[in-house]
Enzyme design. Structure first.
Site, PDB file in Angstrom:
ATOM      1  N   ALA B 301       0.876  -1.051  -0.104  1.00  0.00           N
ATOM      2  CA  ALA B 301       0.111  -0.305   0.622  1.00  0.00           C
ATOM      3  C   ALA B 301       1.112   0.949  -0.165  1.00  0.00           C
ATOM      4  O   ALA B 301       0.745   2.501  -1.490  1.00  0.00           O
ATOM      5  CB  ALA B 301      -0.664  -0.095   1.328  1.00  0.00           C
ATOM      6  N   TYR B 356      11.531  -7.346  -2.550  1.00  0.00           N
ATOM      7  CA  TYR B 356      12.516  -8.719  -1.819  1.00  0.00           C
ATOM      8  C   TYR B 356      11.948  -9.756  -2.080  1.00  0.00           C
ATOM      9  O   TYR B 356      13.090 -10.785  -2.777  1.00  0.00           O
ATOM     10  CB  TYR B 356      12.008  -7.967  -0.222  1.00  0.00           C
ATOM     11  CG  TYR B 356      14.019  -8.701   0.155  1.00  0.00           C
ATOM     12  CD1 TYR B 356      14.482  -8.268   0.049  1.00  0.00           C
ATOM     13  CD2 TYR B 356      13.816 -10.159   1.060  1.00  0.00           C
ATOM     14  CE1 TYR B 356      16.172  -9.258  -0.008  1.00  0.00           C
ATOM     15  CE2 TYR B 356      14.831 -10.770   1.492  1.00  0.00           C
ATOM     16  CZ  TYR B 356      16.342  -9.898   0.790  1.00  0.00           C
ATOM     17  OH  TYR B 356      17.285 -10.480   1.958  1.00  0.00           O
TER      18      TYR B 356
END
Lengths: 450, 450
Positions: B301, B356
């Site tokens: 978000a 990641y």
């Protein structure tokens, strides 16, 4: 059997207490209610690559409100960020992302939605299985979806779930069954999972009674998860045949009577179990659910031969032997469904359960190895792997173990027997042949894994 | 960077306090010391099926004290339960177990040993990869080993570890390298893992200086895990070429000088990075370790395009592009080794790490997809996936997160950079070609998984 903490956290006072103290606040999950018709009660948003159009063509059978975003605007009403249109379900097709740089489309698509998800929103990302792609960079990019999906699933709140479905070559027409399940409350306790669909023959289905005309055998059906499976298969239209050990006869017969089915009492480890079973099923069977299972926990240092043998015999050997007998005798019909009740312990291992984990891992291996051979007859075989499920068994766990089992998951709670039953009922459908040889975890995205 | 709780729990007072309060008491793991010669300092016990004999023929290169148990008694001195002969290493061949009933041999073999394991004992179970077996029951039985192994690994105490090695058809002669690693302190922080060996050409090796005559490139080598990898590769005889970004030049040159290697400062995301790198490596390279990596954590978000792009560019795109250039230009030589630094996040996903985890999952997918193609040139490509490692980065985590990361594993502690470095150095050896396309977790059997 109830999770009092959830009751408390969702009471008006409890909600404030939990918030003030920064405690976990698991929501009460929305489940499928008998009689409900539509998989999605709310808006479905579709976006992404070429499969988005495929999904659009079946979307009106899932819900009334369909938006498109970032995809061909002729597909449906355009969804506009910031307009507050709450979303109950989302499908994003990432199957055409083949370069690292294209992965940014994931961020671009999902970010604006994150603040507009309804409670209990169900999200699905579509991709291509990396192992089916010849270009290593494309395979790498598609595998990246897995890291993204599992992470985003952990960021969802209010009972939201997310799965990644790898759609195999030729399986593009098999999406309706999986989407009806994974976008609906039937999959309330499944999140962060990776599912693979393979090409298979399409089956005509009555989606409102998906198991109509099918005969289903459920072992260990007298109570607990087995009973819930039997009820759910019956709800979906199956004729149920319930099996359990002789001491459970009274419970079993009562349940069978209530569900309009019949009961068989039988020790599945008996020498003549297979022969007896075949005799009990003169008209054949379409669905076999190997739910019967036992635990005899001890660390290996203290494991008795009896504990070891009993668990391996009931949990692994019996399903092997009985399934083979049902197949060889032709009792299990073409386009049949075999569902094996495994466990998260069979994936992650568990202290004190070398015997149980071995048996459950063996079931996962059985499904994986047997599936390609059985697919010639249209038969699928899968394992389901429940995580922490609220049953009489887990109700007797020590407090710390029980709380850890419940809270160490993305959904912050244990599942219900119904959650396992819904997954089994889905796998039992004629329209799920594309899903075979896999282990489906039903664990609220438990942190426990391998 | 230090785990003060371990220091405390292993002090004379702390030991009593921890015991009295029932707190976790992780032991200080035994690690490999430079100059050590033998993989096993203590007794090795060998038992089980036909591969036990294979292991016996190389056992005298691993240790002086060899016992056999339950196997052909001519193999070695018989081990007698209850005689108190402490075991430092155990190998059990379960590769010939094809029926459920035979699995009881696992209990029979391991149970008497459990109270006779030395501190830091390393156990290995050998099997056959289920996916290579045509009989579904045999595949199921071999898969059961996984549930057993992961469970027993969770029951070990005092720094004990256990791995399951599936030995492929034709890979029976490739056992020495894996056993030297998994039975020695080099694999101190690896447990509960499943390893697959494939047939490959045998390499002549100097086990005392396994990387002698090999040139190794390590990216992100100026500090932390990268520096530790460089040191370990140099210790094992490699000529090291260290790469890092220009601002790290001083540290990098100092380390390079100390290790008798050289440094390259380079931005691996630069347009001309590949061309520059090839120019720096006129004599070619045998080992490429893609260790350079960054985190830019935010929930999706709140994820900025810059955060997303930077992580994917450094962690995933650069290894793809540079490896391809090294291959295409012939800079990476035949029988080369490519090692990609992935992460447990790339397997399990992690809240706040969509970028990641996507990049690290992508690396795992890259190894898996590329391995079969590269094996034609004798090149292996693997990922290593560290769990919680004690570094400057983890030292700055909030207390709760850090403690959870450390304790939620079978070994009850974080690993050290050396643990990752030892795994990389092992994968860099000429004798590990049988291990390719896999992700090796270095996580102390963290509970975190998928």
């Amino acid at each position: 059997m109830s999770d009092r903490y959830i009751d408390f956290a969702n009471s008006s006072i409890g909600h404030r207490v939990v918030g003030a103290l920064g405690l976990p606040s698991p929501v009460r999950l929305e489940r499928w209610q008998a009689g409900r018709l539509r998989p999605i009660e709310g808006a479905l948003l579709i976006g992404g690559g070429p499969l988005a159009e495929k999904v659009s063509t079946l979307a009106n059978r899932l819900t009334d409100t369909i938006y498109s975003y970032g995809a061909d605007p002729t597909l449906a009403t355009a969804w506009i960020p910031g307009h507050g249109q709450k979303l109950k379900a989302v499908v994003f097709d990432a199957s055409d992302l083949v370069q690292v740089d294209q992965l940014k489309q994931l961020r671009e698509f999902f970010q604006p939605l994150m603040k507009n998800l309804d409670h209990h929103a169900h999200l699905v990302i579509l991709g291509r299985a990396p192992e089916t792609l010849s270009d290593p960079f494309a395979a790498s990019t598609q595998r990246a979806l897995e890291g993204f999906s599992r992470s985003l699933a952990k960021e969802l709140r209010s009972g939201g779930t997310l799965q990644l479905i790898y759609v195999g070559e030729g399986a593009e027409d098999q999406l309706e069954g999986p989407l009806r399940f994974f976008l609906s409350p039937k999959s309330a306790f499944i999140s962060g999972q990776v599912i693979r669909l393979k090409a298979c023959e399409a089956q005509v289905m009555d989606w409102t009674r998906p198991l109509s005309g099918r005969k289903a055998l459920v072992t260990g059906a007298a109570r607990g998860i087995g009973a819930s499976i039997a009820e759910t298969l019956a709800r979906d239209g199956a004729e149920v045949i319930l099996l359990d050990v002789p001491p459970a006869k009274v419970d079993l017969e009562a349940l069978a009577a209530r569900l309009g089915g019949r009961g068989i009492t039988l020790d599945i480890c008996a020498e003549d179990a297979a022969a007896q079973l075949i005799e009990h099923l003169p008209d054949g069977v379409d669905i076999v659910v190997h739910n019967a299972g036992i635990t005899r926990d001890k660390t290996l240092a203290n494991m008795t031969p009896e504990f070891w043998d009993a668990v391996l015999a009931v949990n692994l050997n019996a399903p092997q032997v009985l399934t083979k007998a049902l197949l060889d005798s032709g009792t299990l019909r073409d386009n049949g469904r075999v569902i094996l009740l495994a466990s998260i312990s069979g994936i992650a291992g568990n202290r004190g359960q070398t015997n149980y984990a071995a048996s459950k891992a063996g079931l996962i291996g059985l499904a994986q190895a047997w599936a390609p051979l059985l697919s010639e007859r249209g038969i699928s075989i899968n394992a389901v792997a429940p995580g922490f499920i609220e049953t009489q068994m887990t109700a007797h766990l020590p407090f710390g173990v029980r709380e850890a089992g419940r809270r160490l998951s993305s959904l912050g709670q244990g599942g219900l027997p119904q959650d396992v039953a819904e997954a089994v009922a889905w796998l039992a459908q004629p329209g799920t042949g594309a899903f075979t040889g896999q282990a489906l975890r039903i664990c609220g995205q438990s942190v426990l894994g391998a």
